[in-house]
Design a protein around this motif. Structure first.
Motif, PDB file in Angstrom:
ATOM      1  N   ASN A   1      -9.262   2.835   1.202  1.00 44.26           N
ATOM      2  CA  ASN A   1      -8.814   3.188   2.545  1.00 44.26           C
ATOM      3  C   ASN A   1      -7.857   4.372   2.469  1.00 44.26           C
ATOM      4  O   ASN A   1      -6.714   4.233   2.045  1.00 44.26           O
ATOM      5  CB  ASN A   1      -8.134   1.967   3.184  1.00 44.26           C
ATOM      6  N   LYS A   2      -8.322   5.540   2.864  1.00 41.33           N
ATOM      7  CA  LYS A   2      -7.520   6.756   2.727  1.00 41.33           C
ATOM      8  C   LYS A   2      -6.251   6.708   3.564  1.00 41.33           C
ATOM      9  O   LYS A   2      -5.195   7.201   3.159  1.00 41.33           O
ATOM     10  CB  LYS A   2      -8.349   7.984   3.101  1.00 41.33           C
TER      11      LYS A   2
ATOM     12  N   ASP B   1      -4.812   6.720  -7.555  1.00 46.20           N
ATOM     13  CA  ASP B   1      -4.704   5.328  -8.003  1.00 46.20           C
ATOM     14  C   ASP B   1      -4.681   5.208  -9.523  1.00 46.20           C
ATOM     15  O   ASP B   1      -3.738   4.654 -10.091  1.00 46.20           O
ATOM     16  CB  ASP B   1      -5.847   4.490  -7.433  1.00 46.20           C
TER      17      ASP B   1
ATOM     18  N   VAL C   1       2.902   9.136  -0.577  1.00 48.68           N
ATOM     19  CA  VAL C   1       1.688   9.794  -0.102  1.00 48.68           C
ATOM     20  C   VAL C   1       1.907  11.287   0.071  1.00 48.68           C
ATOM     21  O   VAL C   1       0.982  12.074  -0.100  1.00 48.68           O
ATOM     22  CB  VAL C   1       1.204   9.151   1.225  1.00 48.68           C
TER      23      VAL C   1
ATOM     24  N   PHE D   1      -7.844  -0.148  -1.705  1.00 54.44           N
ATOM     25  CA  PHE D   1      -7.953   1.014  -2.592  1.00 54.44           C
ATOM     26  C   PHE D   1      -8.924   2.078  -2.081  1.00 54.44           C
ATOM     27  O   PHE D   1      -8.863   3.222  -2.509  1.00 54.44           O
ATOM     28  CB  PHE D   1      -8.369   0.562  -3.994  1.00 54.44           C
TER      29      PHE D   1
ATOM     30  N   HIS E   1       5.379   2.935   0.806  1.00 49.36           N
ATOM     31  CA  HIS E   1       6.311   3.027  -0.319  1.00 49.36           C
ATOM     32  C   HIS E   1       7.631   3.665   0.077  1.00 49.36           C
ATOM     33  O   HIS E   1       8.705   3.139  -0.214  1.00 49.36           O
ATOM     34  CB  HIS E   1       5.689   3.837  -1.468  1.00 49.36           C
TER      35      HIS E   1
ATOM     36  N   PRO F   1       0.830  -1.216   0.000  1.00 47.28           N
ATOM     37  CA  PRO F   1       0.000   0.000   0.000  1.00 47.28           C
ATOM     38  C   PRO F   1       0.861   1.261   0.000  1.00 47.28           C
ATOM     39  O   PRO F   1       1.993   1.267   0.483  1.00 47.28           O
ATOM     40  CB  PRO F   1      -0.813  -0.140   1.298  1.00 47.28           C
ATOM     41  N   ASN F   2       0.305   2.344  -0.529  1.00 45.53           N
ATOM     42  CA  ASN F   2       1.055   3.575  -0.758  1.00 45.53           C
ATOM     43  C   ASN F   2       1.740   4.110   0.495  1.00 45.53           C
ATOM     44  O   ASN F   2       2.820   4.699   0.423  1.00 45.53           O
ATOM     45  CB  ASN F   2       0.118   4.648  -1.314  1.00 45.53           C
ATOM     46  N   LYS F   3       1.100   3.938   1.646  1.00 43.56           N
ATOM     47  CA  LYS F   3       1.618   4.471   2.905  1.00 43.56           C
ATOM     48  C   LYS F   3       3.036   3.988   3.195  1.00 43.56           C
ATOM     49  O   LYS F   3       3.819   4.676   3.853  1.00 43.56           O
ATOM     50  CB  LYS F   3       0.688   4.069   4.052  1.00 43.56           C
TER      51      LYS F   3
ATOM     52  N   GLN G   1      -3.834   4.494   1.552  1.00 45.63           N
ATOM     53  CA  GLN G   1      -3.600   4.848   0.155  1.00 45.63           C
ATOM     54  C   GLN G   1      -3.342   6.336  -0.074  1.00 45.63           C
ATOM     55  O   GLN G   1      -2.758   6.719  -1.078  1.00 45.63           O
ATOM     56  CB  GLN G   1      -4.791   4.413  -0.707  1.00 45.63           C
TER      57      GLN G   1
END
Length: 347
Positions: A169-170, A180, A102, A167, A80, A76-78, A173
Motif C-alpha cells: 500500500n503506497k 522496505d 516517508v 507492505f 513514524h 506503518p511508515n506513514k 508505506q
C-alpha cells in the motif's frame, strides 16, 4: 539499577514477533508497561498475551498516562514521524522501525525533535548488528580495505511479496521493495562506508510482477490493489567520489529465493558481507579470506540489547537520527529520479 519503562506503539507482526519478545528477554532491566494499537481488540489481546498491564488505542493518551523511558514505534511508515516526535517530546528514547519516515522533511523533523529533547532516536536496522558486519567494521576501521570507493547493495527476492500487512500500500508505506527491504542493505552499505554524503542519484522502478496473480513464497498478496514498485534499481554517487549500485526487489525472475548482500570494494581490499569473504592483494598474491569460525547471533537480540544498554547507560546508539536523514534523502531521490527519468542532485 532501575528498570527501563517501555511502551509499544503498533501491535502488528513486528511488535509481536520482535520488539515485545526481545524486551521480555531482559525482564531484570526492562518493564513493558503499555501497548497501543488503532485496533482495541488487538491491543487488548497483545497486552493479555504478554502480561502487559496497560493497553490503549490512542498513543498520546499512553504517553500522557505513563512516565515512559523508551518507546518502540512499530506502525506503518506513514505514521513514524508523528508518533516518534510525540514520544521524544514526552521525554522518551525511541526505537523506530525502518524506514525512518516517508519524506525527508519528516526525517529532519524527527532528528530535530531528538536533539531538542536530548533523547536517542534510533532505527530498526538489525543487519547492522550481524557478526559479519561487526567483523568487517573492525577491518575497515583498522584501514585494511583503505578507501572504500565502490559498493553494491542487493535485497532481491524471487517471489517474496508479503502476503500480510500493508507492505503493498503506497499511501501507508511510501513505496515497496526499495523502502522496505532495499533500505536494510543500503543502510548496512552506508554504515560500513562511514555514511558518506550523497551528491547524485539515478533510479528506476518497475511494477511488472506484483500487480498480477502468481506464486507467492510469502503468502498470497493482494495483487489487485498492489500500488508499489516490485523492483527498484539505482546508483548513488557521493561527494567523496565513491559510489553505490543498488538493487531491491519483492519479485524478480532470478534463481535464488532471496539474496541479501553487500559487496565492498576498497583500494586496499574488498569483501562480500553475507557470508564474509575478504579479497586482498598481499605478498605478490591475490588472497581470498574467510573466517574459520565466526560466532553467530540473533541480529534482533543484539539490536535490542544494545538499545537497552544505550538507554540505561546514556551512550549513543549505532544508528543515529542524522544518518537517517541522509538515508531518507537517498531513498526519496531514488523515487524522484524514477518518476522524472532524470538524475537527482542532493544538496
Amino acid at each position: 539499577m532501575r528498570k527501563l519503562k517501555v511502551g509499544i506503539i503498533g501491535c502488528g507482526g513486528i511488535a509481536q514477533n520482535v520488539h515485545i519478545p526481545n524486551y521480555m528477554k531482559h525482564k531484570e532491566h526492562v518493564e513493558v508497561l503499555a501497548v497501543c494499537d488503532a485496533s482495541d481488540g488487538r491491543a487488548q489481546n497483545v497486552a493479555k498475551q504478554w502480561g502487559i498491564p496497560h493497553a490503549y488505542t490512542n498513543f498520546r493518551e499512553m504517553l500522557q498516562h505513563h512516565e515512559l523511558d523508551a518507546v518502540s514505534v512499530c506502525t506503518p511508515n506513514k505514521f513514524h514521524a508523528e508518533m516518534a516526535i510525540a514520544a521524544l517530546q514526552a521525554g522518551c528514547h525511541v526505537l523506530c522501525e525502518k524506514p525512518p519516515a516517508v519524506t525527508v522533511a519528516e526525517a529532519e523533523a524527527m532528528a530535530a525533535a531528538a536533539k531538542a529533547a536530548n533523547k536517542f532516536l534510533t532505527f530498526g536496522f538489525h543487519y547492522r548488528h550481524a557478526p559479519e558486519v561487526d567483523l568487517l567494521k573492525r577491518y575497515i576501521d583498522s584501514g585494511e580495505f583503505g578507501h572504500i570507493y565502490a559498493a553494491k547493495s542487493q535485497a532481491v527476492r524471487r517471489r517474496g511479496i508479503p502476503g500480510w500487512g500493508v507492505f503493498t500500500n503506497k499511501e501507508l508505506q511510501g513505496g515497496g521493495a526499495l523502502i522496505d527491504i532495499g533500505v536494510h542493505m543500503l543502510d548496512t552499505t552506508l554504515y560500513l562506508m562511514g555514511y558518506p554524503q550523497p551528491e547524485l542519484v539515478l533510479g528506476v522502478t518497475y511494477q511488472k510482477l506484483g500487480n498480477r496473480d502468481g506464486v507467492g513464497l510469502m503468502g498470497k498478496w493482494d495483487w489487485e490493489n498492489f500500488s508499489v514498485e516490485d523492483m527498484a534499481r539505482g546508483m548513488i554517487v557521493f561527494k567523496d567520489g565513491s559510489s553505490v549500485t543498488l538493487e531491491a526487489a519483492f519479485a524478480a525472475n532470478v534463481e535464488k529465493d532471496e539474496v541479501m548482500q553487500v559487496s565492498l570494494m576498497g583500494d586496499q581490499g574488498g569483501a562480500d558481507v553475507f557470508p564474509v569473504k575478504i579479497y586482498q592483494e598481499k605478498h605478490e598474491a591475490l588472497l581470498d579470506t574467510t573466517p574459520a569460525y565466526l560466532q553467530q547471533n540473533n541480529y534482533y537480540e543484539v539490536q535490542f540489547k544494545r538499545f537497552i544498554d544505550c538507554c540505561l547507560q546514556n551512550k549513543p546508539p549505532l544508528s543515529t537520527a542524522e544518518q537517517a536523514v541522509v538515508l531518507q534523502k537517498i531513498i526519496t531521490a531514488l523515487y524522484e529520479s524514477a518518476a522524472s527519468g532524470q538524475a537527482v542532485r542532493i544538496q
